[in-house]
Scaffold this motif. Structure first.
Motif, PDB file in Angstrom:
ATOM      1  N   VAL A  22       0.851  -1.201   0.000  1.00 32.49           N
ATOM      2  CA  VAL A  22       0.000   0.000   0.000  1.00 32.49           C
ATOM      3  C   VAL A  22       0.879   1.240   0.000  1.00 32.49           C
ATOM      4  N   CYS A  23       1.948   1.199   0.775  1.00 29.44           N
ATOM      5  CA  CYS A  23       2.828   2.360   0.881  1.00 29.44           C
ATOM      6  C   CYS A  23       3.462   2.672  -0.480  1.00 29.44           C
ATOM      7  N   LEU A  24       3.946   1.628  -1.147  1.00 22.99           N
ATOM      8  CA  LEU A  24       4.608   1.850  -2.433  1.00 22.99           C
ATOM      9  C   LEU A  24       3.629   2.304  -3.512  1.00 22.99           C
ATOM     10  N   THR A  25       2.424   1.748  -3.467  1.00 22.27           N
ATOM     11  CA  THR A  25       1.471   2.084  -4.545  1.00 22.27           C
ATOM     12  C   THR A  25       0.701   3.359  -4.262  1.00 22.27           C
ATOM     13  N   HIS A  26       0.331   3.561  -3.000  1.00 24.50           N
ATOM     14  CA  HIS A  26      -0.561   4.690  -2.705  1.00 24.50           C
ATOM     15  C   HIS A  26       0.168   5.892  -2.114  1.00 24.50           C
ATOM     16  N   GLU A  27       1.108   5.643  -1.201  1.00 25.82           N
ATOM     17  CA  GLU A  27       1.714   6.770  -0.483  1.00 25.82           C
ATOM     18  C   GLU A  27       2.878   7.410  -1.242  1.00 25.82           C
ATOM     19  N   PRO A  34       3.496   8.042  -4.415  1.00 22.63           N
ATOM     20  CA  PRO A  34       3.172   9.127  -5.357  1.00 22.63           C
ATOM     21  C   PRO A  34       2.653  10.382  -4.653  1.00 22.63           C
ATOM     22  N   LEU A  35       2.157  10.220  -3.424  1.00 25.12           N
ATOM     23  CA  LEU A  35       1.719  11.400  -2.678  1.00 25.12           C
ATOM     24  C   LEU A  35       2.909  12.109  -2.037  1.00 25.12           C
ATOM     25  N   LEU A  36       3.933  11.344  -1.768  1.00 16.56           N
ATOM     26  CA  LEU A  36       5.115  11.946  -1.149  1.00 16.56           C
ATOM     27  C   LEU A  36       6.032  12.567  -2.190  1.00 16.56           C
ATOM     28  N   LEU A  37       6.073  11.966  -3.373  1.00  9.91           N
ATOM     29  CA  LEU A  37       7.016  12.422  -4.400  1.00  9.91           C
ATOM     30  C   LEU A  37       6.266  12.715  -5.690  1.00  9.91           C
ATOM     31  N   ASP A  38       6.337  13.922  -6.139  1.00 10.92           N
ATOM     32  CA  ASP A  38       5.718  14.258  -7.415  1.00 10.92           C
ATOM     33  C   ASP A  38       6.717  13.961  -8.528  1.00 10.92           C
ATOM     34  N   GLU A  39       7.005  12.673  -8.706  1.00  4.24           N
ATOM     35  CA  GLU A  39       8.037  12.282  -9.674  1.00  4.24           C
ATOM     36  C   GLU A  39       7.514  11.144 -10.534  1.00  4.24           C
ATOM     37  N   GLU A  40       7.949  11.161 -11.761  1.00  2.00           N
ATOM     38  CA  GLU A  40       7.536  10.117 -12.687  1.00  2.00           C
ATOM     39  C   GLU A  40       7.923   8.736 -12.153  1.00  2.00           C
ATOM     40  N   ASP A  41       9.128   8.657 -11.534  1.00  2.00           N
ATOM     41  CA  ASP A  41       9.603   7.368 -11.039  1.00  2.00           C
ATOM     42  C   ASP A  41       8.706   6.816  -9.933  1.00  2.00           C
ATOM     43  N   ALA A  42       8.186   7.705  -9.096  1.00  2.00           N
ATOM     44  CA  ALA A  42       7.301   7.244  -8.017  1.00  2.00           C
ATOM     45  C   ALA A  42       6.040   6.636  -8.623  1.00  2.00           C
ATOM     46  N   ARG A  43       5.543   7.256  -9.676  1.00  2.00           N
ATOM     47  CA  ARG A  43       4.344   6.715 -10.339  1.00  2.00           C
ATOM     48  C   ARG A  43       4.687   5.404 -11.068  1.00  2.00           C
ATOM     49  N   LEU A  44       5.898   5.352 -11.584  1.00  2.00           N
ATOM     50  CA  LEU A  44       6.327   4.114 -12.253  1.00  2.00           C
ATOM     51  C   LEU A  44       6.348   2.963 -11.249  1.00  2.00           C
ATOM     52  N   VAL A  45       6.915   3.230 -10.074  1.00  2.00           N
ATOM     53  CA  VAL A  45       6.969   2.190  -9.034  1.00  2.00           C
ATOM     54  C   VAL A  45       5.545   1.818  -8.622  1.00  2.00           C
ATOM     55  N   ALA A  46       4.738   2.843  -8.363  1.00  2.00           N
ATOM     56  CA  ALA A  46       3.366   2.572  -7.895  1.00  2.00           C
ATOM     57  C   ALA A  46       2.622   1.674  -8.874  1.00  2.00           C
ATOM     58  N   GLY A  47       2.875   1.863 -10.143  1.00  2.00           N
ATOM     59  CA  GLY A  47       2.153   1.082 -11.145  1.00  2.00           C
ATOM     60  C   GLY A  47       2.716  -0.311 -11.351  1.00  2.00           C
ATOM     61  N   ASN A  48       3.829  -0.629 -10.705  1.00  2.00           N
ATOM     62  CA  ASN A  48       4.460  -1.927 -10.958  1.00  2.00           C
ATOM     63  C   ASN A  48       4.722  -2.732  -9.691  1.00  2.00           C
ATOM     64  N   VAL A  49       3.934  -2.459  -8.663  1.00  2.00           N
ATOM     65  CA  VAL A  49       4.103  -3.190  -7.404  1.00  2.00           C
ATOM     66  C   VAL A  49       2.938  -4.160  -7.223  1.00  2.00           C
ATOM     67  N   SER A  50       3.243  -5.347  -6.783  1.00  2.00           N
ATOM     68  CA  SER A  50       2.175  -6.298  -6.434  1.00  2.00           C
ATOM     69  C   SER A  50       2.437  -6.847  -5.043  1.00  2.00           C
ATOM     70  N   GLU A  51       1.394  -7.251  -4.427  1.00  2.00           N
ATOM     71  CA  GLU A  51       1.505  -8.006  -3.173  1.00  2.00           C
ATOM     72  C   GLU A  51       1.772  -9.462  -3.571  1.00  2.00           C
ATOM     73  N   ALA A  52       2.504 -10.207  -2.738  1.00  2.00           N
ATOM     74  CA  ALA A  52       3.028 -11.511  -3.146  1.00  2.00           C
ATOM     75  C   ALA A  52       1.946 -12.486  -3.631  1.00  2.00           C
ATOM     76  N   CYS A  53       0.877 -12.642  -2.838  1.00  2.00           N
ATOM     77  CA  CYS A  53      -0.148 -13.617  -3.243  1.00  2.00           C
ATOM     78  C   CYS A  53      -0.853 -13.151  -4.512  1.00  2.00           C
ATOM     79  N   THR A  54      -1.022 -11.841  -4.639  1.00  2.00           N
ATOM     80  CA  THR A  54      -1.659 -11.305  -5.849  1.00  2.00           C
ATOM     81  C   THR A  54      -0.803 -11.661  -7.063  1.00  2.00           C
ATOM     82  N   PHE A  55       0.508 -11.497  -6.906  1.00  2.00           N
ATOM     83  CA  PHE A  55       1.415 -11.805  -8.008  1.00  2.00           C
ATOM     84  C   PHE A  55       1.287 -13.284  -8.408  1.00  2.00           C
ATOM     85  N   LEU A  56       1.285 -14.153  -7.402  1.00  2.00           N
ATOM     86  CA  LEU A  56       1.237 -15.590  -7.701  1.00  2.00           C
ATOM     87  C   LEU A  56      -0.118 -15.985  -8.289  1.00  2.00           C
ATOM     88  N   TRP A  57      -1.174 -15.367  -7.788  1.00  2.00           N
ATOM     89  CA  TRP A  57      -2.491 -15.720  -8.321  1.00  2.00           C
ATOM     90  C   TRP A  57      -2.599 -15.292  -9.781  1.00  2.00           C
TER      91      TRP A  57
END
Ligand SMILES: Cc1cc2nc3c(=O)[nH]c(=O)nc-3n(C[C@H](O)[C@H](O)[C@H](O)COP(=O)(O)OP(=O)(O)OC[C@H]3O[C@@H](n4cnc5c(N)ncnc54)[C@H](O)[C@@H]3O)c2cc1C
Ligand code: SF4
Ligand code: SF4
Length: 1023
Positions: A855-860, A862-885
């Protein structure tokens, strides 16, 4: 005139001497209680939260002595301003919410109990309190009595008034009485209290004298509010004093206990929806359905349906876009097949035989029934997501006529709205002939008040011409009281006489029901939120950097716990735009207009006060159901700052911080609030301002800098682990850091995962696979449970996925975000984002085993950093079980699972829900042969991050998690399972059974790690 600070302190001091409950007269509390769900705002003099009837008596006697009005209040969800006022608010919902006694067919309760909570208790003995308000999950019995709530099932059960047997009432002079049906002759013969005798005698006389007028002026509709219910009050030489109190909006007496009749719970209910291509057809069909004996029949118009379709995919699939109106119909009964037959006959009649509805659906189970009912109860709040100056406002929202004339009356209302160019949504309670109108108005715009006033005049003329009522279900409150005389004519003088008899000093909730100030409905409107001009783009882009420069590290100091790096906010310029900019720019990355929108979106509906079962909405409010715990409280406080009613300096004050601390950043309200108000974002914004000035407390510093401390502790692991299990050290930790000494804490592992990963050369991004994973480990798995991280690596590798563990990664920073140390969180975010963005650009997907980290990587970030990279990370993070499913859904997961003969109890963590990914862990565990997964739905575990670790919250935390822990204790369950490390602590607190991460169960079933063999049989430690 506003009371001075000195007067308020004096009142607070006086009341504290005589009341055992809370007495608050400070700015923060006055702001919280200045509003309800209406468009009004009136700052009270003070707030009293009584613990007993004695407290109420003391408070009322004091108020009478010094001439201060009192305003009883339940959940404060009325839409007419009926529970607010300038005097003392008496809030019953905090402490006076007990069931006093349950008898076979009746129940005695305190007024602050919520309707749904009461019925939950009654259901155990097969009974219920039948009138059901639309907001059953938040409305209190006191509020229902104050308004005579009827609810959608009125045809079957009637209104609250029909179920009240007797009431304990505190009168305006502070005397307390039991009110019920009193024979008039007891004035002569009975041993009545002199005040009760006087009331009974005079009332009986009044009712006899005006009986004809009372009958004549009764509106021609089944249920109506507006005025005292004098019709039928004198019956067979007895006056029903309790009945008089019901619907009197707290203006005649204050209810401190109520005896209510209960009914048997109907065994079955059937729900259907019928879809129409014209409003007129729907109304006519609805009238026929009511005549056929339906328990409930509610009409929803096209606008509500559009909003419902936009807000929930289920509705989009259910309701075709061309639907002009829809009926939700319910039948109840004890014979299941009979109920089903009624529903089927109804659908056949309306849809196939008479071709009135073009389509219909019958709910197959309770869940689907709830979904259909959501169309009636959810849209009003969903509408608040509408952007722009015109928003749906609860004014003119409640008209009632004889149901039979609805087909003619509805077009008349629509014509008036059209003439005034007002868009509105309409829903209709067919059996009551009641129209709920939500006009979209710009209540803050210049000249709008006059516009609304003239619209009101015209609408009310229409309804009164038809012999209807201007209040059908809602209260008179501030919005309709002055119009009442138009409805009841000379009967109004009788209302005035009744009010004078019971409340001669006009102290009880004045200006409601009796009052003729025609400015009242348009006075005391909530101050507008001003939108400052948008700063130039460059300024927005620089904001986070400016913050980093302006705000120094907030390490705790011995005095004041902090370094004040910015000037006292109180010394800042006071014009609103610059106040707003200071509030916003120094902290989170969002535009001031978005902040204003977030606050404006909160319509104060109070839905976030729910404690109902399947909902998760605010865990903290559930533990401590008081107004300040509610999400709405946070929005109200920020509103006060933005409008300038509260000085910005309050942001750094303790009372403000205490309210903010009641948000633990679980994100549940963001998901469940019908208007999707981002309360956690508002809360961390404000916490950050506090931290900027005052720094962190020692306890917060320890929690936010845990990584630093754990790194040090792992250097002397045996000593650290000894300390964690030593009672004296734990006692010391409680005294110094506030960490509860009885809370079982995990032990540091012999080797951290990062060290193990380095040895395995996982910290080098060398190998290739598709997909490939960059594992974000976070604290718990790294220091306390490396076995989990190893199991995850093993599962990934088993599935042919290359794993890279970025060596420089640090904790996610969620604790710092939740504590409001946003500068520190931002530095962590910047560090992690640089690493992870690089990995993503090299083709990795970032995966975290800890839901809070995801949640921190995806939601927080981009709120802390107004940077393209923060949005890139937010868009490419999964929780482990979600990834496996997801891997499984594309056929890439190895399914060679060995059977596990066990039953595990699964708990969904709040942060996993915040990711809105469904239940991937349960899905995955379902693939393991022999493993039975029991879903335990008991809401939040009660840990709420680090909240449950603290001594001051420990008891409430255990209370909240008790049902979850009890399930884990059941013999059938061998172990608990959940993704969240904090929930795991709680699940293991009340039992020696282990709680394991689902990933470990997968690894076990794959037969990957021999050391996992004893996993389900391991036993926890005592401390
Ligand atoms: C979005 C939204 C939609 C709604 N839709 C509907 C609807 O369709 N139909 C409908 O009927 N209602 C509707 N409501 C209103 C809601 O159901 C009522 O506000 C609720 O039933 C009142 O409960 P409460 O505990 O909030 O009472 P409050 O609002 O706190 O109080 C209601 C009245 O009761 C008085 N009171 C409270 N406690 C006592 C006491 N102990 N002694 C004496 N007087 C007391 C108060 O002074 C006040 O006058 C809606 C509300 C919202 C926010
Ligand atoms: S936060 Fe949401 S649920 Fe709570 S009062 Fe505001 S709009 Fe309603
Ligand atoms: S984020 Fe969680 S704790 Fe905070 S107000 Fe919302 S529901 Fe409550």
């Amino acid at each position: 005139m506003e009371p001075t600070e000195q007067q308020r302190s004096r009142v607070a001091e006086d009341l504290r001497g005589i009341v055992a409950g809370d007495v608050r007269c400070d700015d923060v509390f006055l702001q919280l209680y200045a509003s309800d769900a209406s468009v009004y705002q009136i700052r009270p003099l003070g707030v009293v939260r009584p613990r007993s009837t004695d407290d109420v008596i003391a408070c009322v006697q004091y108020a009478a002595d010094v001439g201060i009005p009192v305003h009883p209040r339940g959940a404060g969800t009325g839409t007419a301003g009926e529970s607010i006022g300038p005097g003392l608010i008496i809030d019953f919902s905090a402490y006076m919410r007990r069931v006093v006694r349950i008898d076979t067919e009746r129940v005695r309760v305190q007024p602050g109990i919520v309707h749904e909570r009461l019925n939950r208790q009654l259901r155990r003995s097969g009974r219920l309190f039948a009138p059901e308000p639309y907001r059953t999950n938040v409305a209190t019995i006191g509020g229902m009595i104050g308004r005579n709530d009827a609810g959608p099932r009125w045809s079957k059960y009637g209104a609250t008034r029909d179920h009240v047997l007797s009431l304990q009432v505190v009168l305006a002079d502070g005397t307390v009485h039991e009110f019920s049906r009193e024979p008039v002759q007891s004035v002569q013969t009975g041993h009545l209290h002199p005040r009760k005798r006087q009331i009974l005698a005079r009332l009986a006389q009044m009712l006899a004298d005006h009986s004809q007028l009372i009958r004549q002026r009764r509106p021609n509709c089944p249920v109506y509010r507006g005025g005292y219910d004098l019709d039928g009050l004198l019956c067979q030489d007895a006056v029903d004093l309790a009945r008089l109190m019901v619907g009197s909006e707290g203006t005649l007496g204050i209810v401190t206990e109520a005896t209510l009749a209960t009914q048997a719970v109907p065994q079955h209910r059937g729900v259907a929806i019928l879809l129409f291509d014209s409003l007129d057809k729907a109304v006519r069909a609805g009238l026929d359905i009511v005549a056929l004996g339906a328990t409930a029949c509610e009409l929803v118009d096209r606008r509500c349906l559009t909003l419902a379709r936009e807000s929930q995919v289920e509705y989009e699939l259910l309701i075709p876009a061309e639907t002009e109106a829809l009926l939700v119909v319910e039948y109840q009964g004890d014979d299941g097949p009979q109920v089903r037959e009624w529903i089927e006959m109804l659908i056949d009649n309306i849809t196939h035989q008479r071709r009135m509805a073009f389509s219909a659906r019958q709910a197959l189970d309770d869940q689907e029934g709830q979904l259909y009912w959501g169309l009636v109860s959810r849209p009003p709040s969903a509408m608040y997501r509408v952007r722009g100056p015109s928003r749906p406002v609860p004014v003119l929202e409640d008209l009632a006529v004889e149901p039979r004339i609805l087909p003619e009356f509805l077009p008349r209302v629509q014509n008036v709205l059209k003439r005034w160019q007002v868009t509105a949504s309409i829903s209709v309670h067919i059996a009551l002939g009641q129209l709920r109108i939500r006009p979209f108005l710009d209540i803050d715009g210049a000249g709008q008040v006059d516009h609304i006033r003239r619209l009101a005049d015209e609408l009310y003329t229409e309804v009164l011409d038809c012999g209807g009522a201007i209040c059908g279900e809602h209260a008179c409150g501030l919005s309709r009281t002055p119009y009442l005389r138009r409805q009841v004519g000379p009967l109004y003088e009788v209302f005035v006489a009744v009010k004078r008899l019971l409340d001669p000093q006009n102290l009880l909730n004045p200006a409601k029901i009796v009052g003729e100030d025609f400015e009242l409905p348009f006075a005391n409107l909530r101050p507008a939120l001003q939108v400052p001009a948008a700063p130039p783009e460059a300024e927005v882009a620089d904001r986070s950097d400016a913050a980093a420069v302006a705000v120094a590290d907030s390490t705790p100091t011995a005095a004041g716990h902090g370094v004040p790096p910015v000037p006292e906010p109180a010394q800042e310029p006071v014009d609103r735009p610059s106040q707003l900019r200071n509030l916003v720019e120094l902290q989170l990355n969002w535009h001031p207009e978005r902040l204003i929108d977030a606050v404006a979106d909160c319509n104060r509906c109070g839905e976030c006060r729910t404690q109902a079962g399947p909902e998760r909405m605010c865990p903290i409010f559930r533990f401590a159901p008081a107004e300040e715990s509610s999400p709405r409280a946070k929005a109200n406080l920020v509103r006060g700052l933005l409008t300038g009613e509260m000085p910005l300096s309050l942001l750094s004050s303790e009372p403000f911080k205490q309210v903010l601390d009641l948000c633990v950043h679980c994100h549940s309200c963001r998901l469940e609030c019908p208007a999707r108000v981002d309360i956690p974002r508002l809360a961390s914004q404000c916490k950050a301002s506090y931290v900027t000035v005052n720094g962190l407390s020692w306890g917060e510093w320890v929690v936010t800098r845990a990584e630093l401390l754990l790194g040090l502790a792992s250097l002397c692991r045996p000593a650290a682990n000894w300390a964690l299990s030593n009672r004296f050290v734990r006692w010391l930790m409680e005294k110094v850091l506030g960490i509860e000494h009885q809370r079982k804490l995990p032990r540091l592992a012999a080797t951290s995962f990062m060290r193990w990963a380095a040895k395995r050369k996982l910290t080098r991004p060398a190998r290739h696979s598709d997909p490939k994973v960059a594992y974000f480990v976070d604290l718990y798995a790294n220091y306390f449970d490396p076995q989990l991280a190893q199991a995850f690596v093993a599962v990934l590798e088993h599935n042919g996925i290359a794993v890279y563990v970025p060596a420089e990664q640090v904790q996610s920073g969620m604790a710092a975000v939740a504590a409001g140390d946003l500068d520190y969180a931002r530095r962590i975010a910047r560090h992690n984002v640089a690493l992870l963005a690089e990995a993503i650009r090299s083709g990795y997907q970032v995966v975290a085993t800890e839901p809070a980290a995801a949640v921190c990587l995806t939601h927080e970030y981009p709120l802390l950093l107004d940077e393209e990279d923060a949005r890139l990370v937010a868009g490419n993070v999964s929780e482990a079980c979600t990834f496996l499913w997801r891997l499984h859904t594309v056929g890439r997961l190895d399914l060679s699972f060995r059977p596990l003969r066990a039953t595990v109890g699964y708990h969904t963590p709040c942060h996993l829900r915040a990711l809105q990914v469904g239940s991937p862990a349960e899905n995955l565990l379902g693939l393991i042969p022999g493993l039975r997964v029991r879903h335990i739905e008991e809401g939040c575990s009660g840990m709420a991050g680090a909240w449950g670790l603290l001594h001051r919250n420990y008891r409430n935390s255990l209370r909240a998690g008790w049902r979850l822990m009890s399930h884990i204790r059941e013999a059938e369950i061998q172990a608990g399972t959940t993704e969240c490390s904090a929930c795991k602590l709680q699940m293991e607190q009340g039992t020696t059974k282990p709680t394991v991460h689902p990933i470990k169960l997968l690894a076990l079933s794959y037969g990957l790690m021999p050391e996992l063999a004893g996993l389900l049989a391991s036993r926890g430690k005592s401390l």
